[in-house]
Design a protein around this motif. Structure first.
Motif, PDB file in Angstrom:
ATOM      1  N   GLU A  98      -0.041  10.273   4.892  1.00 30.91           N
ATOM      2  CA  GLU A  98      -0.719   9.284   4.072  1.00 30.91           C
ATOM      3  C   GLU A  98      -0.081   7.905   4.251  1.00 30.91           C
ATOM      4  OE1 GLU A  98      -0.523   9.923  -0.176  1.00 30.91           O
ATOM      5  OE2 GLU A  98      -2.709  10.055  -0.147  1.00 30.91           O
ATOM      6  N   GLY A 134      -2.213   2.183  -1.935  1.00 30.54           N
ATOM      7  CA  GLY A 134      -3.264   2.166  -0.923  1.00 30.54           C
ATOM      8  C   GLY A 134      -4.365   3.180  -1.171  1.00 30.54           C
ATOM      9  N   THR A 135      -4.117   4.145  -2.052  1.00 28.69           N
ATOM     10  CA  THR A 135      -5.138   5.161  -2.302  1.00 28.69           C
ATOM     11  C   THR A 135      -6.102   4.729  -3.406  1.00 28.69           C
ATOM     12  OG1 THR A 135      -3.756   6.297  -3.914  1.00 28.69           O
ATOM     13  CG2 THR A 135      -3.567   7.026  -1.639  1.00 28.69           C
ATOM     14  N   ARG A 144      -0.914   6.403   7.542  1.00 27.20           N
ATOM     15  CA  ARG A 144      -2.279   5.915   7.620  1.00 27.20           C
ATOM     16  C   ARG A 144      -2.404   4.579   6.871  1.00 27.20           C
ATOM     17  NH1 ARG A 144      -6.640   6.759   4.559  1.00 27.20           N
ATOM     18  NH2 ARG A 144      -5.468   8.063   3.151  1.00 27.20           N
ATOM     19  N   LEU A 145      -1.817   4.526   5.681  1.00 29.28           N
ATOM     20  CA  LEU A 145      -1.932   3.317   4.875  1.00 29.28           C
ATOM     21  C   LEU A 145      -1.233   2.149   5.542  1.00 29.28           C
ATOM     22  CD1 LEU A 145      -1.357   4.799   1.340  1.00 29.28           C
ATOM     23  CD2 LEU A 145      -3.486   3.989   2.318  1.00 29.28           C
ATOM     24  N   LEU A 201       0.239   6.208  -4.667  1.00 26.71           N
ATOM     25  CA  LEU A 201       0.439   5.132  -3.695  1.00 26.71           C
ATOM     26  C   LEU A 201      -0.704   4.123  -3.864  1.00 26.71           C
ATOM     27  CD1 LEU A 201       1.525   6.903  -0.394  1.00 26.71           C
ATOM     28  CD2 LEU A 201       2.922   5.906  -2.174  1.00 26.71           C
ATOM     29  N   ILE A 220       6.166  -4.081   4.443  1.00 25.49           N
ATOM     30  CA  ILE A 220       4.737  -3.772   4.318  1.00 25.49           C
ATOM     31  C   ILE A 220       3.921  -5.040   4.463  1.00 25.49           C
ATOM     32  CG2 ILE A 220       2.952  -2.811   2.838  1.00 25.49           C
ATOM     33  CD1 ILE A 220       5.223  -1.258   1.439  1.00 25.49           C
ATOM     34  N   LYS A 279       0.790  -1.229   0.000  1.00 22.09           N
ATOM     35  CA  LYS A 279       0.000   0.000   0.000  1.00 22.09           C
ATOM     36  C   LYS A 279       0.820   1.276   0.000  1.00 22.09           C
ATOM     37  CE  LYS A 279      -4.112  -1.942   2.018  1.00 22.09           C
ATOM     38  NZ  LYS A 279      -4.823  -2.222   3.248  1.00 22.09           N
ATOM     39  N   LEU A 307      -3.615   0.482   7.946  1.00 24.30           N
ATOM     40  CA  LEU A 307      -4.795  -0.204   7.429  1.00 24.30           C
ATOM     41  C   LEU A 307      -4.568  -1.705   7.283  1.00 24.30           C
ATOM     42  CD1 LEU A 307      -6.050   2.259   4.689  1.00 24.30           C
ATOM     43  CD2 LEU A 307      -7.099   1.741   6.874  1.00 24.30           C
TER      44      LEU A 307
END
Lengths: 246, 275
Positions: free
Chosen positions: B268, A136-137, B271-272, A134, B154, A89, B275
């Motif tokens: 960003e 994840g977006t 935050r990702l 990115l 990740i 992500k 998740l």
């Protein structure tokens, strides 16, 4: 192409898969149906080498791959689109695709990989527009396409798909399934599709297996399964007996 | 120092609290090869790097590897603390408790710039720092191996499905960060001396620098490092030198309160990641 014989998998003392046997021919799209916890994901992860089976045999193109490490399995041509997509992500779309080609990446091959990436972009034009974003977006559907694209970047012969419809808007699910059929033809792939969405899966698949608490309970062509009463009751949300009474 | 944290964090999400010991190994190792064994400078440098790399490798193989299956980050972070204590003990046996130093890389008159005296060694430190940032930036963002390292942090499962050998990558990250730490240690020892128990203080400072600048960003770590250094010197000069070390922690707290992603960290990405 792929033949699984009497595969047993267990976590501790708990059996997840019992004597599972199945086969996939080259160019086929085979689906595995089953409810939550039936062992579908475990089956795919065992093929990919993430889980080691207790006994049984997995043979891919006349080669015994049982218990092989995941990186070797990707190398010989089996790639998985995992459940929940598991894209990277915080990396960009492009980096995600690039990582898909990890095992065949060499300095001299940059151009070839660039070309492959363009192929993926032409299959999924939406990804091209967002190549620098990115991952994840992206929306759920786009992430799924990215996950499929990423798996394709490894140039697999056999693609394993785990619940590609999960967490994706219904109209996008249709789009993804259309893409899968296209891929099957254009890249002459072989696919093993695990789905809870039985109806859509059987519509595009050639054959199917039904798995229940770790055992294969039924197998047949898609048409047979679609008209099978038990399958209809359990997975297609129709109760024929009830309908007859009314 | 902060950069070393970032390397391992980038590839494993582990915070290696034994990072400070790598710096000490660098400084003391260099002293040993240079002053005790009397090797010429380049050879001593290479030997020290090799020793640090082996230490990083052993640490990963012996402590992190067996725990990798459990995927318990907190446990692994605690293990790094115990490794740091172990290394400190071993170093004390070998070197005793005295501080060590050796002559700077190049002899020469210090340079006077705007009234400040800068020794040549400081220029070396700054040069090496910038060189390592540039190299690491290129490595993590332009090479596939660097990206694979990030991918492992990740999502290790997805990385394995891509055909990435995660355990090799983790090992590599420990080796690289040990080497970077050791280079840092080699560079700063002529300025600030090195003794066996300097590790934890360095680790805390480096950790603050990494957090203040944004975890996972080398640029940030260096900026955070300079910021901390400047504020520390100001405190020592204007308030009391006893407050010097407390200030680093104070800054860390403030950053965590008001900008948890760090000064250079992107919200960003933070935050990702969650998740």
């Amino acid at each position: 192409m792929l033949r699984i014989k009497n595969l047993d998998v267990h976590y501790g003392k708990l059996y997840i898969l019992k004597k599972v046997s199945l086969h996939i021919k080259k160019g086929e799209l085979v689906t595995i149906l089953g409810s939550n916890g039936a062992g579908k994901t475990t089956l795919l992860n065992t093929i990919s080498g993430l889980i080691k089976p207790t006994s049984g045999e997995i043979v891919f193109e006349d080669r015994n791959i049982t218990g092989m490490e995941p990186d070797k399995i990707v190398k010989i041509g089996i790639s998985q689109v995992p459940e929940g997509r598991l894209i990277f992500k915080t990396l960009t779309v492009e980096e995600n695709l690039l990582l898909g080609s990890y095992h065949r990446y060499k300095i001299g091959r940059k151009k070839e990989i660039k070309n492959d990436m363009e192929t993926i972009y032409s299959l999924f034009p939406k990804l091209k527009d967002r190549r620098k974003q990115l991952a994840g977006t992206l929306s759920g559907g786009e992430q799924q396409m990215l996950a499929i694209g990423r798996a394709l970047m490894s140039k697999p012969k056999l693609l394993l798909l785990d619940e590609p419809s999960m967490g994706v808007a219904p109209n996008v699910v249709k789009e993804i399934f259309v893409h899968l059929v296209e891929l099957l033809k254009s890249l002459s792939l072989t696919m093993l599709l695990v789905e809870q969405n039985a109806k859509s899966a059987l519509k595009i698949a050639h054959r199917g297996y039904v798995i229940e608490t770790g055992r294969i309970v039924l197998e047949g062509s898609s048409e047979d399964l679609l008209s099978n009463k038990d399958v209809q009751r359990a997975y297609l949300g129709r109760d024929l007996d009830a309908e007859v009474i009314i | 120092m902060g950069i070393g944290f970032n390397i391992i964090y980038n590839s494993t999400s582990i915070i290696n609290l034994a990072q400070g010991e790598f710096v000490v190994i660098g400084g003391l190792g260099m002293w040993y090869f240079l002053e005790a064994v009397k090797l010429p400078f380049p050879l001593a440098f290479i030997s020290t790097i090799v020793v640090a790399a082996v230490a990083g490798l052993l640490m990963e193989r012996l402590t992190i590897r067996p725990l990798m299956k459990k995927l318990d980050l907190l446990l692994m972070i605690m293990v790094t603390i115990s490794v740091s204590i172990l290394i400190r003990g071993l170093l004390m046996f070998k070197f005793g408790k005295e501080p060590y130093t050796y002559p700077p890389f190049t002899e020469g008159e210090p340079i006077v710039l705007f009234g400040a005296v800068i020794t040549q060694q400081i220029l070396w430190v700054i040069g090496i720092t910038f060189l390592s940032i540039v190299l690491l930036y290129l490595f993590f963002n332009k090479t596939l191996l660097g990206r694979a390292m990030k991918a492992c942090s990740i999502d290790a499962k997805a990385a394995r499905l891509m055909g990435i050998n995660v355990s090799q990558i983790v090992m590599l990250s420990f080796v690289i960060s040990a080497v970077v730490g050791a280079i840092g240690g080699i560079a700063i020892t002529p300025i600030s001396l090195m003794e066996y128990d300097k590790g934890p203080m360095l680790a805390v400072k480096g950790f603050c620098a990494a957090i203040v600048g944004g975890l996972g960003k080398s640029r940030g770590a260096v900026f955070g490092g300079f910021l901390l250094g400047i504020v520390e010197s100001l405190t020592a000069g204007y308030l009391h030198s006893g407050f010097k070390d407390a200030v680093a922690l104070l800054i860390l707290l403030f950053v965590l309160f008001f900008k948890p992603a760090g000064i250079f960290g992107s919200k960003e990405a933070m935050r990702l990641r969650k998740l």
